[in-house]
Design a protein around this motif. Structure first.
Motif, PDB file in Angstrom:
ATOM      1  N   UNK A 239       0.820  -1.217   0.000  1.00 26.60           N
ATOM      2  CA  UNK A 239       0.000   0.000   0.000  1.00 26.60           C
ATOM      3  C   UNK A 239       0.856   1.271   0.000  1.00 26.60           C
ATOM      4  N   UNK A 242       2.570   2.152  -3.293  1.00 27.83           N
ATOM      5  CA  UNK A 242       1.677   2.843  -4.219  1.00 27.83           C
ATOM      6  C   UNK A 242       1.542   4.313  -3.833  1.00 27.83           C
ATOM      7  N   UNK A 243       1.457   4.556  -2.530  1.00 28.17           N
ATOM      8  CA  UNK A 243       1.339   5.948  -2.085  1.00 28.17           C
ATOM      9  C   UNK A 243       2.581   6.747  -2.489  1.00 28.17           C
ATOM     10  N   UNK A 245       4.614   6.082  -4.972  1.00 26.87           N
ATOM     11  CA  UNK A 245       4.633   6.203  -6.437  1.00 26.87           C
ATOM     12  C   UNK A 245       3.585   7.196  -6.934  1.00 26.87           C
ATOM     13  N   UNK A 246       2.524   7.381  -6.148  1.00 28.85           N
ATOM     14  CA  UNK A 246       1.493   8.336  -6.534  1.00 28.85           C
ATOM     15  C   UNK A 246       1.801   9.759  -6.129  1.00 28.85           C
ATOM     16  N   UNK A 247       2.740   9.931  -5.217  1.00 25.23           N
ATOM     17  CA  UNK A 247       3.066  11.280  -4.735  1.00 25.23           C
ATOM     18  C   UNK A 247       4.388  11.793  -5.291  1.00 25.23           C
ATOM     19  N   UNK A 253       7.053   1.725  -9.964  1.00 25.87           N
ATOM     20  CA  UNK A 253       6.832   0.860  -8.806  1.00 25.87           C
ATOM     21  C   UNK A 253       6.747  -0.580  -9.266  1.00 25.87           C
TER      22      UNK A 253
END
Lengths: 283, 283
Positions: A239, A242-243, A245-247, A253
């Motif tokens: 989890x 992903x956070x 890689x999203x920020x 990732x």
């Protein structure tokens, strides 16, 4: 010479610390050194030699003990911010002005902080078993994780519980990784102390205080980043990869199958190849 | 009967709107209906029949035009919030009290808002080509995307530019999807208007106003969520799928290879199987 045969070296830094380190790999003009930042309670012997040797095929690889850890002098600080400054002092003592960083677990926290503190020094960043500061649900590790690797004496079985998944294949990979790590019998690094464990876990908990606003800082990490995690990590679930890689604006990732906190040891050949591809890619 | 052969139906809602919809699939007691929320400027004919027919194998599937869109009456609103309320009015008119939602592109924005507005009504959520409100870098779509699909008349070539990747395989898949969508010649849905295009793009831009604090709202989406994206989507890059998966507590994410905004049409069989596995999974 493989990682298991390297001698422990020492370097004196401007902050008064003598840092223990190992230095290996190809001295290519085309690459900058890859510097590794170790996990909770780990020392120089806690890197899987199979991973280091694979990474060192095409580049110089440096492992070290941060202040107060293992064979390095001083007192382990209780904040990630100070650990980042301590790592920068080591890099300065080594005469390194530009590096690639690979941070593993708490080392990934330090690596993020270094990238935010001195971005010009970090060419590329690999975050393994990582999480961002302030993320929800990261305030300390799960009780069963701390029962396994947070107590005074950690058994190989407890290590396998956290660093490897429950499948027979993963457990077998874990046993093989431990055999590689313990193959070295002479000149092993100093075992990390309880004081280091306490200071590092304070730092982990402070890093995990929920604070949504802090997540925005990752937008300032503008170098290419490779985020990697095991799919069944009980210590830092995917989890958080992903956070990250999203920020982080320019992140890739990868989640590795049937593996846990030590996915990078279990999948050492695949992970080293992925890191190599990332460090040499155009984008 | 396949999606291409379904008649357009109408239902009158308490908000005074007559909604156009199509209703297909298996009326199993074991499943709740899967309701689909369409992309920017799309109507009932903009769903690939191959995807709908695959989804409808094991469950009831409902597609509809939201207020002011295609064959539905009324004026398209210019906020995602109002679109969510308008979708809830449709669900009430259909007598649906619990649904699974699949939101595609702007439809994924509406789906997120529905999940936050009436969480008890949404059992599970699929977000395709999605992004969270307030994310950095999402304030309107790239100029080349709007040049392709934001102008008064969108050509099939321009549609392929955004919805499919550059490879020959993806373009061929796109042509086949368009053929399936245009195979129906009678009783096609009403084409969406310029007023719908303008209102929807206002809503997209408002949704994309950077506001880091708004990202925290996703922590309240506590049903299971499946986030999916094409790896080469020029409209909503996969970066935002990672962000969603990192902020929503119980999310899985999959990025489909060699595909763009219309990955779910290109990979219709694989995506439908993934959705089915998600909707029927234990976790």
């Amino acid at each position: 010479m493989g990682y298991s045969d390297l001698r422990n070296e020492m370097v004196s830094a401007a902050n008064g610390t003598d840092y223990a380190y190992r230095d290996t790999g190809s001295r290519s003009e085309a690459t900058v050194p890859l510097v590794l930042l170790q996990h909770f309670r780990g020392n120089l012997d806690s890197w899987d030699p199979a991973l280091i040797d694979a990474l060192a095929q095409a580049r110089r690889v440096v492992t070290f003990d941060n202040v107060g850890v293992g064979g390095s002098t001083g007192t382990t600080p209780d904040t990630i911010e100070q650990m980042a400054l301590d790592a920068l002092a080591f890099l300065a003592a080594m005469g390194l002005s530009e590096v690639d960083l690979l941070g593993f677990s708490i080392g990934s926290f330090v690596a993020q902080r270094i990238a935010l503190t001195r971005p010009t020094m970090v060419r590329r960043l690999v975050l393994a078993s990582a999480a961002p500061q302030g993320a929800a649900g990261m305030h300390g590790w799960a009780p069963e994780v701390m029962d396994a690797v947070g107590t005074r004496h950690t058994s190989p079985e407890a290590y396998l519980e956290v660093f490897f998944a429950r499948s027979a294949a993963s457990r077998q990979a874990g046993k093989e990784a431990l055999q590689r790590m313990y193959a070295r019998t002479e000149d092993r690094d100093t075992v990390t102390t309880w004081a280091t464990r306490e200071a590092q876990y304070d730092a982990v908990c402070i890093w995990g205080i929920p604070d949504h606003a802090l997540l925005q800082r990752l937008g300032a990490i503008d170098m290419p980043v490779f985020v990697a995690n095991g799919d069944s990590d009980p210590m830092i679930p995917p989890h958080y990869s992903y956070l990250l890689a999203g920020l982080i604006p320019h992140a890739r990732v990868k989640i590795y199958p049937d593996s846990a906190h030590g996915f990078l040891f279990q999948h050492h050949a695949e992970f080293a190849a992925d890191v190599e591809a990332f460090l040499t890619s155009a984008g």
